[in-house]
Design a protein around this motif. Structure first.
Motif, PDB file in Angstrom:
ATOM      1  N   TYR A   1      -0.809  12.643  -1.006  1.00 11.07           N
ATOM      2  CA  TYR A   1      -0.521  13.243  -3.016  1.00 11.07           C
ATOM      3  C   TYR A   1      -1.560  12.900  -3.494  1.00 11.07           C
ATOM      4  CZ  TYR A   1       3.860  15.284  -1.462  1.00 11.07           C
ATOM      5  OH  TYR A   1       3.946  16.246  -0.702  1.00 11.07           O
ATOM      6  N   ALA A   2      -1.712  10.943  -3.671  1.00  9.28           N
ATOM      7  CA  ALA A   2      -2.776  10.654  -4.635  1.00  9.28           C
ATOM      8  C   ALA A   2      -4.445  10.947  -4.522  1.00  9.28           C
ATOM      9  CB  ALA A   2      -2.431   9.016  -4.342  1.00  9.28           C
ATOM     10  N   GLU A   3      -5.280  11.355  -2.399  1.00 10.55           N
ATOM     11  CA  GLU A   3      -6.096  11.308  -2.750  1.00 10.55           C
ATOM     12  C   GLU A   3      -6.553  12.839  -2.767  1.00 10.55           C
ATOM     13  OE1 GLU A   3      -6.493  10.198   0.861  1.00 10.55           O
ATOM     14  OE2 GLU A   3      -7.202   8.336   0.334  1.00 10.55           O
TER      15      GLU A   3
ATOM     16  N   VAL B   1       1.059  -1.243   0.125  1.00 10.99           N
ATOM     17  CA  VAL B   1      -0.175   0.152   0.311  1.00 10.99           C
ATOM     18  C   VAL B   1       0.556   1.745  -0.340  1.00 10.99           C
ATOM     19  CG1 VAL B   1      -1.843  -0.509   1.254  1.00 10.99           C
ATOM     20  CG2 VAL B   1      -0.343  -0.107   2.632  1.00 10.99           C
ATOM     21  N   LEU B   2       0.703   2.336  -0.440  1.00 11.99           N
ATOM     22  CA  LEU B   2       1.030   3.743  -0.253  1.00 11.99           C
ATOM     23  C   LEU B   2       1.433   4.314   1.434  1.00 11.99           C
ATOM     24  CD1 LEU B   2      -0.518   5.754  -2.535  1.00 11.99           C
ATOM     25  CD2 LEU B   2       1.262   4.887  -3.013  1.00 11.99           C
ATOM     26  N   GLY B   3       2.369   5.145   1.250  1.00 12.11           N
ATOM     27  CA  GLY B   3       2.764   5.518   2.201  1.00 12.11           C
ATOM     28  C   GLY B   3       2.013   6.194   2.564  1.00 12.11           C
TER      29      GLY B   3
ATOM     30  N   THR C   1       2.268  10.114   3.143  1.00 11.03           N
ATOM     31  CA  THR C   1       2.138  10.994   1.877  1.00 11.03           C
ATOM     32  C   THR C   1       1.824  10.583   0.657  1.00 11.03           C
ATOM     33  OG1 THR C   1       4.669  11.116   3.500  1.00 11.03           O
ATOM     34  CG2 THR C   1       4.104  12.967   1.441  1.00 11.03           C
ATOM     35  N   GLY C   2       2.436   9.425   0.156  1.00  9.36           N
ATOM     36  CA  GLY C   2       2.082   9.699  -1.033  1.00  9.36           C
ATOM     37  C   GLY C   2       0.381   9.309  -0.681  1.00  9.36           C
ATOM     38  N   ARG C   3      -0.171   8.884  -0.091  1.00 13.46           N
ATOM     39  CA  ARG C   3      -1.676   8.674  -0.012  1.00 13.46           C
ATOM     40  C   ARG C   3      -2.404  10.252   0.272  1.00 13.46           C
ATOM     41  NH1 ARG C   3      -5.933   5.025   0.725  1.00 13.46           N
ATOM     42  NH2 ARG C   3      -3.853   3.126   0.809  1.00 13.46           N
TER      43      ARG C   3
END
Lengths: 234, 117
Positions: free
Chosen positions: A38-40, A30-32, A34-36
């Motif tokens: 940015y993605a959301e 799964v995304l970390g 911070t990455g989550r």
């Protein structure tokens, strides 16, 4: 002999560190955090289809400003280090005649290379690419021109103008963001538009165009300075 | 897959370090630096990899389901910065090598003993 042993010892030590890091590494499912984020929120907050661009130009825009400054400093230091005395300068150094193939190919291909570079930095918010990549592609066109004609002189006046205007414009857009939008380098200065269209993501395409021009000018300047330095008498 | 990529990155970094330490030619030392740089960049990108996910570009992927379908965009952005800085450093090193060659007409590291102790 002792040198070789030292080198092997050092390599073994660093290899051990790397091996430890490799052992501790687990592929993630799964995304970390911070990455989550940015993605959301990237699509709503920034409006750029390419999330890497959203991170580079908007979320971490200050980093990019520093990066462009470092490139500028590199170009300036190279011009300074390769400074030569005027009396040592040969304006038209004798060079080997360029082959027919390279000469005509450069005339045909260089405009296409420039066009590809411009396409890459204008579409930086939609496709993989952006200002730095586009600038590097433009500089490769300049390199081809230098290779085809080693005495080809790059006009330093034009380069300096392009570079300073795009640098100032980048900072000005950033400062306008403080007054008209949420903060320094906020891209909501212009409307966000529809995700995935050319005119979307606020000021990101404009900023990336300036970055592309600036990087292209700086890299061409470095190439020109190095080629120019060979005109010195030995 | 990600294990292959990360071990390739580490191997390249080690190879670059070996080149920096053992080569005598200045240009080869600089090449060692760039190989080291490339290896570390590959390691950083592979850390952001999420198994079976796509590149962080929302053209086919809808923004609402992006969090479950893309890899981490942050390491990729950082690596882009690192590549640009690496390019600047390489250009500077090459220019210094050019200047050293002007002084002594040699690129052998052993012919520069001015700072040796």
């Amino acid at each position: 002999m002792i040198k070789k042993i030292l080198i092997i010892g050092l390599l073994a030590g660093v290899g051990l560190i790397f091996f430890d890091l490799f052992n501790a590494y687990q592929g993630s499912e799964v995304l970390g955090k911070t990455g989550r984020y940015y993605a959301e929120n990237g699509a709503d907050e920034v409006g750029a289809a390419n999330l890497v661009t959203a991170v580079i130009v908007t979320y971490r825009g200050l980093d990019t400003l520093g990066e462009v400054t470092i490139l500028f400093l590199t170009a300036a230091i190279i011009s300074f280090v390769l400074k030569f005395r005027r009396e040592d300068f040969i304006p038209n150094r004798p060079v080997r005649i360029t082959s027919e193939l390279l000469d005509s190919a450069s005339q045909v291909i260089v405009p296409v290379i420039f066009m590809v570079g411009i396409y890459i930095f204008i579409n930086g918010h939609l496709t993989p690419g952006g200002g730095f990549q586009g600038g590097a592609v433009i500089a490769s066109g300049v390199l081809l021109m230098i290779m085809a004609n080693p005495n080809f002189g790059i006009s330093h006046k034009v380069i300096a103008k392009v570079e300073s205007i795009s640098g100032i414009a980048f900072v000005l857009i950033g400062i306008m963001g403080i007054f008209l939008a949420g903060g320094f380098l906020d891209n909501r200065l212009l409307g966000l538009g529809n995700l995935g269209e050319l005119f979307s993501a606020g000021v990101i395409p404009i900023i990336y165009t300036f970055i592309g021009l600036k990087v292209g000018a700086e890299l061409s300047n470095i190439l020109g300075t190095i080629s120019h330095a060979q005109n010195e008498k030995n | 897959m990600e294990y292959i990529i990360i071990s390739t990155g580490f191997a390249l970094a080690l190879l670059g370090l070996w080149g920096i330490l053992s080569q005598k030619n200045l240009i080869k030392i600089i090449l060692g630096f760039t190989i080291f740089n490339t290896g570390i960049n590959i390691v950083m990108v592979s850390i952001g990899y999420v198994r079976g996910k796509a590149a962080p570009i929302l053209d086919v992927i809808k923004p609402s389901e992006a969090a479950d379908k893309i890899v981490d965009p942050l390491p990729q952005a950082l690596v882009l910065t690192a590549i640009v800085i690496g390019l600047g450093v390489t250009a500077l090193m090459l220019v210094y090598a050019l200047n050293l060659h002007r002084e002594k007409n040699s690129l052998d590291i052993n012919s520069f003993k001015d700072l040796k102790w």
